[in-house]
Design a protein around this motif. Sequence first.
Motif, PDB file in Angstrom:
ATOM      1  N   GLY A 196       0.694  -1.576   0.032  1.00 57.05           N
ATOM      2  CA  GLY A 196       0.051  -0.149  -0.164  1.00 57.05           C
ATOM      3  C   GLY A 196       1.049   1.238   0.096  1.00 57.05           C
ATOM      4  N   GLY A 197       0.495   2.144  -0.613  1.00 54.92           N
ATOM      5  CA  GLY A 197       0.893   3.542  -0.360  1.00 54.92           C
ATOM      6  C   GLY A 197       2.504   3.566  -1.916  1.00 54.92           C
ATOM      7  N   TYR A 198       3.110   4.685  -1.906  1.00 55.92           N
ATOM      8  CA  TYR A 198       4.028   4.274  -2.710  1.00 55.92           C
ATOM      9  C   TYR A 198       5.075   4.755  -2.376  1.00 55.92           C
ATOM     10  CZ  TYR A 198      -0.247   5.590  -4.966  1.00 55.92           C
ATOM     11  OH  TYR A 198      -1.246   5.231  -6.088  1.00 55.92           O
ATOM     12  N   TYR A 199       6.692   5.014  -2.933  1.00 59.30           N
ATOM     13  CA  TYR A 199       7.801   4.809  -2.531  1.00 59.30           C
ATOM     14  C   TYR A 199       8.883   5.830  -3.375  1.00 59.30           C
ATOM     15  CZ  TYR A 199       9.147  -0.415  -3.722  1.00 59.30           C
ATOM     16  OH  TYR A 199       9.803  -1.014  -4.209  1.00 59.30           O
ATOM     17  N   ASP A 200      10.035   5.990  -2.536  1.00 56.15           N
ATOM     18  CA  ASP A 200      10.810   6.739  -4.429  1.00 56.15           C
ATOM     19  C   ASP A 200      11.821   5.354  -4.912  1.00 56.15           C
ATOM     20  OD1 ASP A 200      12.857   7.547  -5.778  1.00 56.15           O
ATOM     21  OD2 ASP A 200      12.570  10.112  -5.031  1.00 56.15           O
ATOM     22  N   GLY A 201      11.422   5.114  -6.213  1.00 56.27           N
ATOM     23  CA  GLY A 201      12.179   4.085  -6.468  1.00 56.27           C
ATOM     24  C   GLY A 201      13.937   3.785  -6.197  1.00 56.27           C
ATOM     25  N   LEU A 202      14.287   5.559  -5.746  1.00 60.70           N
ATOM     26  CA  LEU A 202      15.977   4.939  -5.928  1.00 60.70           C
ATOM     27  C   LEU A 202      16.686   6.113  -4.651  1.00 60.70           C
ATOM     28  CD1 LEU A 202      16.474   7.950  -9.485  1.00 60.70           C
ATOM     29  CD2 LEU A 202      16.154   5.839  -9.046  1.00 60.70           C
ATOM     30  N   SER A 203      15.863   6.515  -3.968  1.00 59.96           N
ATOM     31  CA  SER A 203      16.202   6.749  -2.458  1.00 59.96           C
ATOM     32  C   SER A 203      15.207   6.204  -1.010  1.00 59.96           C
ATOM     33  CB  SER A 203      15.874   8.155  -1.900  1.00 59.96           C
ATOM     34  OG  SER A 203      13.967   8.499  -1.861  1.00 59.96           O
ATOM     35  N   GLY A 204      14.180   5.246  -2.175  1.00 64.22           N
ATOM     36  CA  GLY A 204      13.965   4.459  -0.744  1.00 64.22           C
ATOM     37  C   GLY A 204      12.423   5.249   0.051  1.00 64.22           C
ATOM     38  N   ALA A 205      12.240   6.517  -0.203  1.00 61.07           N
ATOM     39  CA  ALA A 205      11.367   7.372   1.067  1.00 61.07           C
ATOM     40  C   ALA A 205      10.124   7.034   0.372  1.00 61.07           C
ATOM     41  CB  ALA A 205      12.123   8.666   1.201  1.00 61.07           C
ATOM     42  N   VAL A 206       9.339   6.727   1.198  1.00 61.07           N
ATOM     43  CA  VAL A 206       7.674   6.755   1.256  1.00 61.07           C
ATOM     44  C   VAL A 206       7.136   8.099   1.091  1.00 61.07           C
ATOM     45  CG1 VAL A 206       5.405   6.516   2.749  1.00 61.07           C
ATOM     46  CG2 VAL A 206       7.494   5.243   2.963  1.00 61.07           C
ATOM     47  N   LEU A 207       6.619   8.093   0.075  1.00 64.34           N
ATOM     48  CA  LEU A 207       5.348   9.322  -0.728  1.00 64.34           C
ATOM     49  C   LEU A 207       4.450   9.252  -0.713  1.00 64.34           C
ATOM     50  CD1 LEU A 207       7.429   8.882  -4.114  1.00 64.34           C
ATOM     51  CD2 LEU A 207       7.801  10.604  -2.278  1.00 64.34           C
ATOM     52  N   ALA A 208       3.857   9.833  -0.779  1.00 65.74           N
ATOM     53  CA  ALA A 208       2.123  10.512  -1.064  1.00 65.74           C
ATOM     54  C   ALA A 208       1.559  11.756  -1.677  1.00 65.74           C
ATOM     55  CB  ALA A 208       1.657  10.928   0.409  1.00 65.74           C
ATOM     56  N   TRP A 209       0.440  11.516  -2.684  1.00 63.36           N
ATOM     57  CA  TRP A 209      -0.174  12.463  -3.126  1.00 63.36           C
ATOM     58  C   TRP A 209      -0.115  13.587  -2.323  1.00 63.36           C
ATOM     59  CZ3 TRP A 209       0.761  13.621  -7.762  1.00 63.36           C
ATOM     60  CH2 TRP A 209      -0.378  14.322  -8.980  1.00 63.36           C
ATOM     61  N   GLN A 210       0.826  14.512  -2.304  1.00 64.44           N
ATOM     62  CA  GLN A 210       0.347  16.394  -1.876  1.00 64.44           C
ATOM     63  C   GLN A 210       0.247  17.336  -2.482  1.00 64.44           C
ATOM     64  OE1 GLN A 210       2.985  15.771   2.057  1.00 64.44           O
ATOM     65  NE2 GLN A 210       3.480  14.451   1.331  1.00 64.44           N
ATOM     66  N   ASP A 211      -0.804  18.220  -2.910  1.00 64.26           N
ATOM     67  CA  ASP A 211      -0.327  19.209  -3.183  1.00 64.26           C
ATOM     68  C   ASP A 211      -0.127  19.511  -4.851  1.00 64.26           C
ATOM     69  OD1 ASP A 211      -1.262  20.839  -0.878  1.00 64.26           O
ATOM     70  OD2 ASP A 211       0.405  21.115  -0.658  1.00 64.26           O
TER      71      ASP A 211
END
Length: 471
Positions: A209-224
């Motif tokens: 569930g959710g999303y993450y950056d494929g290069l850094s691994g940071a959890v991402l979310a749709w914001q603004d």
Amino acid sequence: MTKDVIALTPKMPDTAALLVALAAGGAGLDAAATADGAVIQLLGAGGRPLVSVEAPVLLQVPGEAERLLGTPAATPLWWTETRASTAVPEAAGLAGAVAGRLAEVLGGTVWPEGAGRVTTVPVDSEASAAPAPPGALPTVDVVTASTAVVLADRPVVPLTAWLSDVLRTTAAHGAALHLVTPAHCRISLPLRTVLTGAPNRWVVQDPAGGYYDGLSGAVLAWQDGTFAPVRDAEGRARPAEAFGRPAAGTGERRLTVQLRTEQPAEDDTLLGGALETAWRTLTGAGPAGWGTAEPVNLPWSPRRFTDLARGRMPEPTLVTAVGHPDRPALATVRVTRTAAGIEEDATLSLGYGPAEEVPLDAVRELAEALARGHGLIGMLVALGPGRRDPSLAPRYTDPALPVSYTLGARGVAEATLTAARRPPLALKPVRLGPERRPALHYPLGGGTDPAGWEHLAALLTHLRTAVPPLP
């Protein structure tokens, strides 16, 4: 069904074949050409693009279809992409019908297997009635004030000509490109290069569930209206568990060679020689093909490469080169006109299986050849874990470790030979090249010493007044 469908045919899709294929939408759809005729679009009510058919590409480089699609195919062949809008439910089936009809008429195949259909696909969705805004990017899935979002689902997502156009357009408007893929997708090294660093991103759908950056691994979310890192109370990005989860050990490794050369801007200057020398020294053969996008479609030719770069100057030129199928290798080369001449910045990546020997003994020979005949400015060689094929999975991988650094004659002269030969390290550089204008080759641990990056940093600091670090 994926929204990208590709027809692979032994014959060129001519006007008659394209008309038959475009009839898959029935009589209710219009067709229009865009991008100076390079793209044909099927339009729904109100002019909304449903499917874009790219200009066919003659693929003359063996192994490209298998590298990018996992589908062995004999060359030469014609590669024709159809791309469906995700805003219209019927568009994916329509893209498959267009590609399927092309393959039927021309005796080819369709990727993905089973996607090609040879029946008419009616389009009744009300979404097709929404007109495309002036200047809209065709079949880009989401566009906001700050970000263009492209959805992709392929074994390897390449830096295609269409994706390059999207990147140029978004950059011209100060916007970002966010590529969204499932976790099983990989990206090519040229695509990784352009997605590295803000504002562009590779966004991976987390299986949990959710999303993450494929290069850094940071959890991402749709914001603004864009994908952004999810931060804790202290402002730190949170790493995704899926990114850090170790993959099964394969023993595969990747050797990376970053080199920079400079030549005079003269009529008889020929580009690509340094890259070809590196390729031959490390693999025993030269590059198989080159091109300005993927799939790489042209047989390797330094003369044609030079003509292209000369025609684009003073603007820089970025090309991709690939190796033969039995020796996976890929390189990107950026050609830049400078006040002193023509610089070539090349990054060559070579993959090796667990039972294959990495040719580290040939690195010094390569440094010697580049120092003597190709105007070497600098070369950094590193070795680390990585897939044998030149692609990148959205998972953490231990960083590569330096093998060696070579400083070209110009840098040695600027730093002075005395200073360059005496870095504040317990290593002895090897003198290479012409006696009067020598280069220096610095061993840095052979790709096994974790302190290699610290040693490299200390070396570059020692030489920094004259020699910038390689990219």
